[in-house]
Design an enzyme around this catalytic site. Structure first.
Site, short mmCIF file in Angstrom:
data_model
loop_
_atom_site.label_atom_id
_atom_site.label_comp_id
_atom_site.label_asym_id
_atom_site.label_seq_id
_atom_site.Cartn_x
_atom_site.Cartn_y
_atom_site.Cartn_z
N LYS A 1 35.49 54.55 43.37
CA LYS A 1 36.74 54.46 44.60
C LYS A 1 35.85 55.71 45.50
O LYS A 1 35.75 56.50 45.39
CB LYS A 1 37.67 54.40 44.66
CG LYS A 1 38.24 53.20 44.03
CD LYS A 1 39.82 53.15 43.63
CE LYS A 1 40.18 52.23 43.03
NZ LYS A 1 39.85 51.21 43.63
N ARG B 1 40.58 41.33 38.04
CA ARG B 1 40.70 39.70 37.29
C ARG B 1 39.87 39.37 36.52
O ARG B 1 39.57 38.22 35.66
CB ARG B 1 40.14 39.35 38.76
CG ARG B 1 38.46 39.40 39.56
CD ARG B 1 37.61 39.38 40.17
NE ARG B 1 38.82 40.66 41.65
CZ ARG B 1 38.16 39.92 42.68
NH1 ARG B 1 37.60 39.16 43.56
NH2 ARG B 1 39.36 41.57 43.65
N1 BES Z 1 43.57 48.56 42.25
C1 BES Z 1 42.46 47.26 43.78
C2 BES Z 1 43.17 46.55 44.57
C3 BES Z 1 43.83 47.99 45.35
C4 BES Z 1 43.72 48.68 45.54
C5 BES Z 1 45.31 48.04 44.61
C6 BES Z 1 44.69 49.52 46.62
C7 BES Z 1 46.39 49.40 44.79
C8 BES Z 1 45.86 50.37 46.08
C9 BES Z 1 41.11 46.95 42.23
O1 BES Z 1 41.22 46.89 41.55
C10 BES Z 1 39.98 46.92 43.60
O2 BES Z 1 39.79 48.08 43.50
N2 BES Z 1 40.11 45.52 43.78
C11 BES Z 1 39.08 46.09 45.08
C12 BES Z 1 38.33 44.53 44.96
C13 BES Z 1 36.47 44.73 45.83
C14 BES Z 1 35.83 45.67 45.20
C15 BES Z 1 36.42 43.12 45.40
C16 BES Z 1 39.35 46.33 46.68
O3 BES Z 1 40.45 45.46 47.41
O4 BES Z 1 39.03 46.49 47.64
ZN ZN Z 2 39.00 48.13 41.07
#
Ligand code: BES
Ligand code: ZN
Ligand code: ZN
Length: 478
Positions: free
Chosen positions: A256, A330
């Site tokens: 991230k 997922r």
């Molecule tokens: N846990 C995160 C989603 C999330 C982001 C929850 C911010 C709470 C606050 C999830 O695992 C994630 O990182 N999702 C990505 C998916 C993408 C890489 C397809 C996202 O939503 O950016």
């Molecule tokens: Zn994630």
């Protein structure tokens, strides 16, 4: 603590005031009006006054007809926050205006307002001093025992919200998959549900490869937490509540770039909601059967971590092409659903997850995004949400959306391109639910607030959607 009867003389007193209904104005308010001319009952207005050494908190309710349950829990939360700030631990609260308007219907939201308004995550400070309060409710004159019972049940449900909040607020190093498992075992002992914890060797035996792949990214190994609550022995139906339990999401090799605390340590909020909801159902001995399935793991970087381009297996037999290691939720939910179908024999499934940042862009912090393959099931959720006061919004599913997850080298890929992140993430999970009635809840926006949106929230975890899950099964028609 909330008390229905007891002493009469307190150091503090909460009074609620309608803007347009003068049929109920207590003497104290009339007296206070001589001191403060601002006492007009405007919604959310607050006046704090000392009258003969007693601390009064007078909160406006707005128009008699305009008051609804969501406003009610906000005004109540606002009032108890004033008492807490003033350091008053015992006080009366006259709820006559609520009883007049809603009768015993108001009690659940009243209890929610009191307990959540007082909620604080005490954390790990060595000199923490917890605020120990008693609210004495006034204005209840009939059916006292019945009302006590309603309040008691409401407290159990709200305790479920508080359990979820505490778990989500706990940092990753204090709540690893193993430590989370230990917490659930303790809650099971208290509330009377069965808990089984599956470790790596058992997960291998079950061939839960997608879950194991994500879990292998960390030295804190994964756990599958299975909670069984059988409240209805006359039915062999059992609903699966599958909650994302990523206790730490760094994104893995797709690290991230920058993130909120909620995004990293709060990524097990779906699992926490499942735990909180089943706690409430078990404490209230609701006649229903549910199995909670929480794949708990970390998503980090290690020598064993998966990387973009990999093709991994899953318990269902389907192969998955990894496009992005940050789309880990997922993957673990897919295996958890397959486990529910193959091992627990679930007849319907709800998955709950902090899954996509796209849902925050679409619906903000107050509304959970939903996908479903079954309108009847969805209608039940909406009925439950009318009781809980939580908000849900259904996303559309069209055939061309499914095509966005087609892979050239595997059965499915874990991320689409061309936007639509919330829908494609949900559809990925739904493809593992086979033909079962399925509801998917994306709580990435609603599980964590900074700053809080409503008075009954505090910065951090919200406990969403514990109450809606509870009422979905706790309304007596399941
Ligand atoms: N846990 C995160 C989603 C999330 C982001 C929850 C911010 C709470 C606050 C999830 O695992 C994630 O990182 N999702 C990505 C998916 C993408 C890489 C397809 C996202 O939503 O950016
Ligand atoms: Zn994630
Ligand atoms: Zn995640």
């Amino acid at each position: 603590m909330i008390s229905v009867s007891g002493k009469r003389d307190y150091k503090g007193q909460v009074i609620f005031l309608y803007e347009d209904d003068s049929s109920y104005i207590p003497d104290e308010v009339l007296e206070a009006r001589n001191i403060s001319s601002t006492l007009e009952g405007k919604l959310y207005s607050v006046t704090n006054i000392y009258i003969s050494n007693k601390f009064y908190v007078i909160v406006g309710l707005g128009g008699y007809r305009d008051l609804d349950m969501k406003k009610l829990k906000s005004v109540v939360a606002k009032s108890v926050k004033q008492m807490k700030k003033a350091g008053i631990e015992e006080y009366g609260m006259d709820i006559t205006p609520f009883i007049q308007r809603f009768d015993s219907q108001c009690l659940f939201h009243l209890v929610e307002g009191i307990k959540l308004g007082n909620y604080e995550f005490y954390g790990y400070k060595t000199d923490k001093k917890e605020y120990d309060y008693t609210v004495f409710l006034q204005g209840i004159h009939k059916d006292i025992n019945q009302i006590k019972e309603i309040i008691h049940k409401a407290e159990n449900i709200v305790d479920g919200i508080i359990i979820a909040r505490d778990l989500v607020n706990a940092p990753a190093n204090r709540l690893t998959p193993e430590l989370l498992s230990q917490e659930v075992i303790l809650l099971g002992d208290k509330a009377g549900f069965e808990v089984e914890i599956l470790k790596e060797d058992e997960l291998e035996e079950l061939n839960m490869k997608a879950f194991l792949t994500v879990g292998s990214s960390s030295g804190n190994s994964p756990r599958l937490i299975v909670i069984r609550y059988n409240g209805n022995s006359t039915s062999d139906k059992v609903a699966g509540l599958v909650g994302k339990g990523v206790t730490c999401d760094t994104g893995g090799y797709c690290l991230k770039a920058s993130n909120t605390m909620g995004g990293i340590k709060g990524d097990m909020a779906g699992g926490a909601a499942v735990i909180g909801a089943i706690y409430g159902l078990a404490m209230n001995k609701v006649k229903t059967n549910v199995v909670g399935i929480i794949p708990a793991c970390e998503n980090r970087i290690s020598r064993e971590s998966y990387i973009p381009g990999d093709v991994i297996d899953s318990m269902s037999g389907k192969t998955i092409e990894i496009i992005n290691t940050d789309a880990e939720g997922r993957l673990i939910l897919a295996d958890a659903i397959t486990y529910g179908i193959k091992v627990e024999g679930i007849d319907k499934v709800i998955d709950i997850a902090t899954l996509t940042s796209a849902v925050v862009a679409a619906l903000g912090f107050t509304t959970t995004g939903v996908l479903t393959n079954n309108t009847e099931f969805y209608d039940k959720l909406i009925k439950a949400s009318e009781k809980s006061g939580e908000q849900f919004w259904r996303f559309p599913i069209y055939d061309e959306y499914r095509d966005m997850l087609k892979s050239d080298i595997a059965d499915i890929k874990n991320m689409g391109k061309d936007y639509l992140g919330t829908v494609t993430a949900g559809l990925f999970i739904g493809s593992f639910a086979e033909k079962l009635p399925w509801i998917h809840m994306d709580i990435a926006g609603t599980a964590w607030v900074n700053p809080p949106v409503f008075q009954y929230q505090s910065e951090g975890a919200t406990g969403a959607p514990v109450t809606s899950l509870y009422f979905l099964f706790g309304m007596g028609d399941e």
